[in-house]
Design a protein around this motif. Structure first.
Motif, PDB file in Angstrom:
ATOM      1  N   HIS A  57       1.061  -1.130   0.171  1.00  0.00           N
ATOM      2  CA  HIS A  57      -0.053   0.019   0.116  1.00  0.00           C
ATOM      3  C   HIS A  57       0.865   1.297   0.028  1.00  0.00           C
ATOM      4  CE1 HIS A  57      -2.778  -3.264   1.513  1.00  0.00           C
ATOM      5  NE2 HIS A  57      -3.562  -2.302   0.807  1.00  0.00           N
ATOM      6  N   VAL A  59       2.358   3.759  -1.886  1.00  0.00           N
ATOM      7  CA  VAL A  59       2.694   4.119  -3.046  1.00  0.00           C
ATOM      8  C   VAL A  59       3.533   5.283  -3.024  1.00  0.00           C
ATOM      9  CG1 VAL A  59       1.232   5.286  -5.209  1.00  0.00           C
ATOM     10  CG2 VAL A  59       0.275   3.661  -3.806  1.00  0.00           C
ATOM     11  N   PRO A 104      -2.068  -1.156  -5.770  1.00  0.00           N
ATOM     12  CA  PRO A 104      -2.310   0.399  -5.657  1.00  0.00           C
ATOM     13  C   PRO A 104      -1.563   1.335  -6.283  1.00  0.00           C
ATOM     14  CG  PRO A 104      -2.701  -0.895  -3.797  1.00  0.00           C
ATOM     15  CD  PRO A 104      -1.919  -1.805  -4.712  1.00  0.00           C
ATOM     16  N   GLY A 105      -2.055   2.413  -6.851  1.00  0.00           N
ATOM     17  CA  GLY A 105      -1.308   3.474  -7.503  1.00  0.00           C
ATOM     18  C   GLY A 105      -1.023   3.026  -9.032  1.00  0.00           C
ATOM     19  N   ASP A 109      -6.800   3.246  -6.967  1.00  0.00           N
ATOM     20  CA  ASP A 109      -6.487   4.310  -6.204  1.00  0.00           C
ATOM     21  C   ASP A 109      -7.223   4.090  -4.712  1.00  0.00           C
ATOM     22  OD1 ASP A 109      -6.170   6.538  -4.477  1.00  0.00           O
ATOM     23  OD2 ASP A 109      -6.758   8.023  -5.937  1.00  0.00           O
ATOM     24  N   SER A 111      -6.490   5.831  -1.705  1.00  0.00           N
ATOM     25  CA  SER A 111      -6.191   6.712  -0.852  1.00  0.00           C
ATOM     26  C   SER A 111      -7.340   7.043   0.112  1.00  0.00           C
ATOM     27  CB  SER A 111      -5.526   7.906  -1.520  1.00  0.00           C
ATOM     28  OG  SER A 111      -6.862   8.389  -2.712  1.00  0.00           O
ATOM     29  N   LYS A 117     -10.992   3.850  -6.345  1.00  0.00           N
ATOM     30  CA  LYS A 117     -11.208   4.418  -7.726  1.00  0.00           C
ATOM     31  C   LYS A 117     -10.227   3.843  -8.871  1.00  0.00           C
ATOM     32  CE  LYS A 117     -11.704   9.043  -5.803  1.00  0.00           C
ATOM     33  NZ  LYS A 117     -10.948  10.289  -5.645  1.00  0.00           N
ATOM     34  N   ALA A 119      -7.706   3.062 -11.648  1.00  0.00           N
ATOM     35  CA  ALA A 119      -6.660   3.643 -12.194  1.00  0.00           C
ATOM     36  C   ALA A 119      -6.358   3.215 -13.624  1.00  0.00           C
ATOM     37  CB  ALA A 119      -5.476   3.804 -11.262  1.00  0.00           C
TER      38      ALA A 119
END
Length: 195
Positions: A57, A59, A104-105, A109, A111, A117, A119
């Motif tokens: 996690h 990023v 993630p990233g 996303d 965050s 969301k 990506a």
């Protein structure tokens, strides 16, 4: 279009390898810029290490172990997967690619964990050429995991914006040269229409 082809099969004389060539030739004939990622030939390590999982996690440092693959994925506007179905799922090598690269990233996303969301919104078209040893009804009975990963999970990661096409060949166990040849031609035509 910039297309990343992700091929996953260890045997260079397999039918999947022949399909891989049809994918490449069809895309190039259509004028696409192709990055050919052969996971076995490149020696991709599918194992998510303890250290990677602990930093999963974080990023952007989480991307460092697979930076080259992340860059290739981010470069692409289209993705084409070519792989066999083994034990009603993705080959371990390809599953490891998903585990290590779609993080993630990169693919999503988190965050705001309550509102994850997508990506991979830069992808316009995702396609897969997939073989199965068993007939379609067996895959259906098992929930057809490869189809769901490509058509549902990846669509989710694009925010629903990417076109998804799926090209399965079921029941390889009773294939004939005629049926295999017809499927190769179908794959080539589909890649020539890829947009």
């Amino acid at each position: 279009m910039r297309v990343l082809v992700i091929f996953c099969h260890p045997v260079e004389t397999s039918f999947n390898a022949a399909l891989h060539q049809e994918v490449l030739q069809g895309l190039r004939a259509a004028g696409h810029e192709v990055d050919d990622c052969d996971l076995y030939a490149e020696g991709f390590n599918p194992v998510l290490s303890r250290e990677e999982r602990l930093g999963y996690h974080s990023v952007p440092s989480n991307q460092l172990p697979v930076k080259r693959y992340v860059e290739r994925l981010q470069w692409a506007e289209g993705l084409v997967f070519c792989f066999p179905t083994w034990c009603m799922g993705l080959p371990a090598m390809l599953k490891g690619f998903f585990d290590r690269v779609l993080m993630p990233g990169v693919a999503f996303d988190i965050s705001d964990p309550a509102h994850v969301k997508p990506a991979l919104t830069h992808l316009k078209h995702i396609s897969a050429v997939v073989t199965y040893g068993r007939p379609r009804w067996v895959a259906w009975y098992m929930g057809d995991p490869p189809r769901r990963v490509i058509k549902r999970y990846l669509r989710l990661l694009t925010g629903g914006s990417a076109r998804i096409s799926y090209h399965p060949y079921y029941h390889m166990n009773v294939a004939t040269p005629t049926t295999l040849g017809a499927f190769k031609a179908k794959v080539r035509a589909a890649m020539e229409r890829f947009a």
